[in-house]
Design an enzyme around this catalytic site. Structure first.
Site, PDB file in Angstrom:
ATOM      1  N   HIS A  44       0.812  -1.224   0.000  1.00 34.09           N
ATOM      2  CA  HIS A  44       0.000   0.000   0.000  1.00 34.09           C
ATOM      3  C   HIS A  44       0.845   1.274   0.000  1.00 34.09           C
ATOM      4  O   HIS A  44       0.401   2.302   0.514  1.00 34.09           O
ATOM      5  CB  HIS A  44      -0.963   0.008   1.188  1.00 34.09           C
ATOM      6  CG  HIS A  44      -2.117  -0.938   1.023  1.00 34.09           C
ATOM      7  ND1 HIS A  44      -3.294  -0.600   0.415  1.00 34.09           N
ATOM      8  CD2 HIS A  44      -2.247  -2.245   1.393  1.00 34.09           C
ATOM      9  CE1 HIS A  44      -4.115  -1.638   0.423  1.00 34.09           C
ATOM     10  NE2 HIS A  44      -3.496  -2.654   1.001  1.00 34.09           N
ATOM     11  N   GLY A 131      -8.758 -12.605  -8.046  1.00 28.71           N
ATOM     12  CA  GLY A 131      -9.087 -12.167  -6.698  1.00 28.71           C
ATOM     13  C   GLY A 131      -8.141 -12.687  -5.641  1.00 28.71           C
ATOM     14  O   GLY A 131      -8.446 -12.642  -4.454  1.00 28.71           O
ATOM     15  N   GLY A 133      -4.943 -11.578  -5.136  1.00 26.34           N
ATOM     16  CA  GLY A 133      -3.900 -10.638  -4.748  1.00 26.34           C
ATOM     17  C   GLY A 133      -2.637 -10.757  -5.566  1.00 26.34           C
ATOM     18  O   GLY A 133      -1.582 -10.258  -5.170  1.00 26.34           O
ATOM     19  N   ASP A 181       1.712  -2.882  -9.898  1.00 23.86           N
ATOM     20  CA  ASP A 181       1.297  -4.126 -10.540  1.00 23.86           C
ATOM     21  C   ASP A 181       1.592  -4.112 -12.032  1.00 23.86           C
ATOM     22  O   ASP A 181       2.119  -5.070 -12.599  1.00 23.86           O
ATOM     23  CB  ASP A 181      -0.197  -4.353 -10.327  1.00 23.86           C
ATOM     24  CG  ASP A 181      -0.563  -4.559  -8.866  1.00 23.86           C
ATOM     25  OD1 ASP A 181       0.361  -4.622  -8.022  1.00 23.86           O
ATOM     26  OD2 ASP A 181      -1.765  -4.649  -8.579  1.00 23.86           O
TER      27      ASP A 181
END
Length: 397
Positions: A44, A131, A133, A181
């Protein structure tokens, strides 16, 4: 034990080509391949202009495609057994839903900067868990960005494809993600982690230790980012940075907060903004230390930083869940472990574990038995090494 070594690139490529043949009764001209990614440390912080240390993985999305002479896109998903069709000229955020919003978003983002795209016929296949990650959406975006680049004969570097893919996800799909990403999927290198500065987009390759595997453990708890607290966390970071900018005008984002001044500055932030800032500032510093540890061969130190990252993600950023915490604690007690933490956005998904390659089976046995006892199911496991990023091959090569 539910252990999966990733299906080979060739198998996924064959599936994409077969899907194309079924959907369009013809042969594709090209296949683009974009891998998923795992973030070793740096949770994050990409959307806070921070530093991250991801690696591409040996699971990927592949798009078999052929250019068209018009502006129509026809795309078939082998995973969902579903065909979608859209005109590039008619795209607006929210106009396409489901899996098709990712290729549509890429076409829209390219159009926003004036690129003249040709349409294409495409079929998509892959083995990146959805989904989980591992950035399946970024892999789809990058693979389609490469397809549009080739079909439209555009002169764009891979890093620009990554940037446009991030615009697609942030502004078209509606997940206000950072760029980690997409850069990892586009620019990853075999055997290497990427030390990525998300502000300057400077990338430095950092070799991963010999004799070490990346083990990804999936909780089985899926999450949909745009429906989670992900966007709320980003808003909290922006609010925290804004409040601190009023105190120190050198602070434009949480990246600019000096670690040695953090304690004094936190008194200007109410809960939970203080905890969010403490995680981000601390995590950026952990990434610096982690990259240095790898470069100096301090593998044990790197593992300690992974565990510290998970504690911060759990306690200060509050993006973990019980299943993720259990996997990390089981890993800590397992043979061969070097380090473990949640990876991706959290709220479900996977953990990343650095494990001595000679002890992977013993590691997996310990974790699987413990998780089965706690939750009545086995975590799906993927054993991988750092992989090559985006590739493009003509069919028949």
């Amino acid at each position: 034990m539910s252990t999966t070594n990733s299906t080979s690139d060739r198998t996924v490529r064959d599936a994409a080509q077969a899907a194309f043949a079924r959907a369009f009764s013809s042969r594709p001209q090209w296949v683009s391949r974009a891998p998923g990614r795992v973030n070793l440390i740096g949770g994050h912080v990409d959307y806070n202009d921070g530093l991250v240390l991801p690696a591409a993985v040996e699971m990927d999305i592949q798009v078999a495609f052929a250019p068209r002479d018009d502006r129509l896109v026809r795309a078939y998903s082998a995973v969902f057994d579903e065909m979608t069709e859209f005109d590039i000229d008619d795209l607006e955020p929210g106009s396409i839903s489901g899996w098709a919003k990712y290729p549509a978003g890429v076409a829209w983002a390219m159009g926003q900067i004036g690129l003249q795209l040709k349409g294409l016929d495409a079929a998509i296949a892959g083995n990146v868990p959805i989904g989980g990650g591992l950035a399946s959406s970024a892999a789809v975006e990058v693979a389609f960005a490469a397809a549009f680049r080739t079909s439209s004969e555009l002169d764009l570097p891979d890093l620009e494809l990554a940037r446009l893919s991030q615009v697609a996800e942030s502004q078209y799909v509606g997940v206000r993600c950072g760029i980690m990403d997409q850069v990892t999927s586009a620019c990853g290198s075999a055997g290497m982690a990427l030390f990525l500065d998300c502000r300057s987009l400077e990338v430095r390759e950092v070799p991963l230790p010999e004799g070490v595997c990346i083990v990804i453990l999936c909780t089985g708890v899926k999450r949909e980012l745009s429906n989670s607290d992900y966007n709320a966390r980003r808003r909290e970071c922006e609010e925290a940075a804004g409040r601190l900018a009023a105190v120190d005008d050198d602070i434009q984002s949480l990246r600019d907060v000096p670690p040695e001044q953090l304690h004094a500055l936190l008194r200007h932030l109410p809960p939970p903004l203080d905890r969010r800032a403490r995680h981000v500032v601390g995590e950026i510093e952990r990434v610096r230390l982690a990259a240095s540890a790898l470069e100096q061969g301090e593998t044990e130190r790197f593992g300690e930083l992974m565990f510290a990252s998970h504690r911060s993600s759990r306690d200060d950023y509050q993006v973990s869940i019980d299943e993720l915490d259990s996997l990390v604690e089981l890993a800590r007690q397992a043979p061969g472990v070097i380090g473990a933490r949640l990876t991706g956005a959290g709220f479900g998904g996977c953990t990343v574990n650095l494990v001595n390659a000679a002890l992977v089976d013993a590691f997996l046995s310990h974790v699987t038995k413990g998780y089965q006892k706690l939750y009545g199911c086995e975590p799906e496991a993927f054993v991988t090494r750092a992989a090559q990023g985006l590739t493009l091959e003509p069919v028949g090569s």
